[in-house]
Write a protein that holds these residues in place. Sequence first.
Motif, short mmCIF file in Angstrom:
data_model
loop_
_atom_site.label_atom_id
_atom_site.label_comp_id
_atom_site.label_asym_id
_atom_site.label_seq_id
_atom_site.Cartn_x
_atom_site.Cartn_y
_atom_site.Cartn_z
N THR A 164 24.02 40.54 106.33
CA THR A 164 24.76 41.50 107.15
C THR A 164 24.68 42.93 106.60
O THR A 164 25.25 43.85 107.17
N GLY A 165 23.97 43.10 105.48
CA GLY A 165 23.86 44.43 104.88
C GLY A 165 22.88 45.32 105.64
O GLY A 165 22.26 44.89 106.62
N ASP A 166 22.77 46.56 105.17
CA ASP A 166 21.89 47.51 105.84
C ASP A 166 20.44 47.02 105.79
O ASP A 166 19.75 46.97 106.82
N ILE A 167 19.99 46.63 104.61
CA ILE A 167 18.60 46.15 104.47
C ILE A 167 18.48 44.75 105.07
O ILE A 167 17.56 44.46 105.83
N ARG A 189 29.36 36.94 102.62
CA ARG A 189 30.71 36.39 102.47
C ARG A 189 31.56 36.55 103.73
O ARG A 189 32.28 35.64 104.10
N ASP A 190 31.44 37.67 104.40
CA ASP A 190 32.30 37.95 105.56
C ASP A 190 31.77 37.21 106.81
O ASP A 190 30.73 37.56 107.36
N VAL A 222 18.97 40.29 99.15
CA VAL A 222 19.32 41.71 99.31
C VAL A 222 20.84 41.87 99.35
O VAL A 222 21.39 42.61 100.16
N ALA A 223 21.52 41.13 98.47
CA ALA A 223 22.98 41.24 98.39
C ALA A 223 23.33 42.31 97.36
O ALA A 223 22.62 42.47 96.37
N SER A 224 24.42 43.02 97.62
CA SER A 224 24.83 44.09 96.69
C SER A 224 25.71 43.50 95.60
O SER A 224 26.91 43.70 95.58
N GLY A 245 15.16 41.65 96.17
CA GLY A 245 15.19 43.09 96.42
C GLY A 245 16.42 43.76 95.83
O GLY A 245 16.62 44.96 96.01
N TYR A 247 19.11 45.54 93.33
CA TYR A 247 19.07 46.43 92.16
C TYR A 247 20.51 46.72 91.77
O TYR A 247 21.17 47.44 92.49
N GLY A 266 11.05 44.87 97.65
CA GLY A 266 11.26 46.29 97.92
C GLY A 266 10.55 47.19 96.94
O GLY A 266 10.97 48.32 96.70
N CYS A 294 12.62 52.63 98.36
CA CYS A 294 13.56 53.67 98.84
C CYS A 294 13.16 55.03 98.28
O CYS A 294 13.25 56.04 98.97
N ARG A 314 25.10 52.68 108.41
CA ARG A 314 24.92 51.27 108.10
C ARG A 314 24.47 50.48 109.33
O ARG A 314 24.97 50.69 110.44
P1 NDP Z 1 24.85 46.67 101.80
O1 NDP Z 1 26.10 47.02 101.07
O2 NDP Z 1 24.57 47.34 103.09
O3 NDP Z 1 24.81 45.09 102.06
C1 NDP Z 1 25.06 44.18 101.05
C2 NDP Z 1 25.04 42.78 101.61
O4 NDP Z 1 25.27 41.86 100.54
C3 NDP Z 1 26.11 42.47 102.66
O5 NDP Z 1 25.58 41.57 103.59
C4 NDP Z 1 27.20 41.80 101.84
O6 NDP Z 1 28.03 41.04 102.71
C5 NDP Z 1 26.33 40.95 100.92
N1 NDP Z 1 26.95 40.50 99.68
C6 NDP Z 1 27.58 41.23 98.73
N2 NDP Z 1 27.98 40.44 97.72
C7 NDP Z 1 27.59 39.17 98.03
C8 NDP Z 1 27.73 37.90 97.40
N3 NDP Z 1 28.35 37.79 96.23
N4 NDP Z 1 27.19 36.82 98.01
C9 NDP Z 1 26.56 36.91 99.20
N5 NDP Z 1 26.41 38.09 99.85
C10 NDP Z 1 26.93 39.20 99.27
O7 NDP Z 1 23.64 46.90 100.74
P2 NDP Z 1 22.14 47.41 100.99
O8 NDP Z 1 21.55 46.64 102.11
O9 NDP Z 1 22.10 48.89 101.03
O10 NDP Z 1 21.45 47.01 99.59
C11 NDP Z 1 21.25 45.65 99.22
C12 NDP Z 1 20.60 45.53 97.83
O11 NDP Z 1 19.33 46.18 97.83
C13 NDP Z 1 21.39 46.18 96.69
O12 NDP Z 1 21.26 45.41 95.51
C14 NDP Z 1 20.67 47.50 96.48
O13 NDP Z 1 20.84 48.05 95.19
C15 NDP Z 1 19.23 47.07 96.72
N6 NDP Z 1 18.34 48.18 97.09
C16 NDP Z 1 17.02 48.09 96.73
C17 NDP Z 1 16.13 49.09 97.07
C18 NDP Z 1 14.68 49.05 96.68
O14 NDP Z 1 14.00 50.07 96.87
N7 NDP Z 1 14.17 47.93 96.20
C19 NDP Z 1 16.57 50.25 97.83
C20 NDP Z 1 17.96 50.24 98.20
C21 NDP Z 1 18.80 49.22 97.84
P3 NDP Z 1 29.50 40.52 102.25
O15 NDP Z 1 30.18 41.68 101.60
O16 NDP Z 1 30.13 40.05 103.53
O17 NDP Z 1 29.25 39.41 101.30
#
Ligand code: NDP
Length: 342
Positions: A164-167, A189-190, A222-224, A245, A247, A266, A294, A314
């Motif tokens: 559900t995140g941006d990526i 999680r959500d 791609v979870a944060s 992906g 970081y 990424g 990025c 987002r």
């Molecule tokens: P977002 O904050 O938009 O999305 C994060 C996602 O991770 C959400 O779906 C969130 O949903 C989920 N999430 C967070 N914690 C958990 C968990 N414990 N278990 C399962 N899901 C989880 O982040 P971005 O899309 O911007 O970035 C994602 C990742 O990519 C980050 O690690 C970022 O640093 C990395 N990144 C890498 C780049 C590259 O060039 N390689 C460039 C930019 C970012 P929910 O909260 O509901 O769980």
Amino acid sequence: MFGLIGHLTSLAHAQSVARDLGYPEYADQGLDFWCSAPPQIVDNITVTSATGQTIEGRYVESCFLPEMLASRRIKAATRKILNAMAHAQKHGINITALGGFSSIIFENFNLQQFEQVRNIKLEFERFTTGNTHTAYIICQQVEQASKQLGINLSKATVAVCGATGDIGSAVCRWLNSRTDVAELLLIARDRERLRLLQEDLGRGKIMALEEALPQADIVVWVASMPKGVQVDANSLKHPCLLIDGGYPKNLETQFQHPEVSVLKGGIVEHTLDIDWRIMQIVSMDVPARQLFACFAESMLLEFEKIYTNFSWGRNQISVQKMAMIGEWSIKHGFQPLLLEPR
Ligand code: NDP
């Protein structure tokens, strides 16, 4: 001129890098010190495109560390990002990528409302999250590395952790409309946001991570998460392709299993050496050529003279914009990182 706002993955990492870069006064300091440290331009960069065009850039270290979020030092974390943005703008950088957690903090804490940073009025159009290019590159890695392993996407199950995140949501949209992936597993999680994504895609199974892993041929991570998770190789399908992906990385495990392949997600490789020293310290295997997608997005926008926040907000990344930045990526000589032949 293009810019990159970056940060290191942990306090220990920051201390060792400070030593290497010649800032011994930072090297022995704890989190309190990093919370008050100002942003610094630590690298001047020259990149030459495959077309022959050359551009200049700056790397801005924000001094943010993921431990600031883990220890709820939110004020410090948000100041780091705003100060780094003001620093980039003050130095005349036209387009700056907000790397790693920078854009996540910007969005999650709604920093759009803090336009004024001391005497600088932030011009948000000078910044991009870089997430459109990152999502495009991760999708290319899914398509191309699966072929390297003999995984047929039309029969494959792909799990997206952080769907559900941006990526993550952009990756799901691309895989849904531009590939014939058999099954998509959606992990986060959500539950409500997962349900909305599922509705938007018109497909996908919502699952917990532990339930999804044994079913997936490919997992896109791609979870944060401020810290990576441990995964047992025996709980995965064989073969299994893990594209991390995150970081900092989502996966903490070093896999030794012959049928589990881990690819840094990424990440792009440029066809020519880049004149910089910063990628050495974030442990790229080929530091002169490999970089975060990025960061490459701000280079691509500078090459194309597109001074606008190409990726912003987002979950607004369209498949069309991914394809567009993908064309520029190829034109200027970037390729997705793929698996090393065994
Ligand atoms: P977002 O904050 O938009 O999305 C994060 C996602 O991770 C959400 O779906 C969130 O949903 C989920 N999430 C967070 N914690 C958990 C968990 N414990 N278990 C399962 N899901 C989880 O982040 P971005 O899309 O911007 O970035 C994602 C990742 O990519 C980050 O690690 C970022 O640093 C990395 N990144 C890498 C780049 C590259 O060039 N390689 C460039 C930019 C970012 P929910 O909260 O509901 O769980």
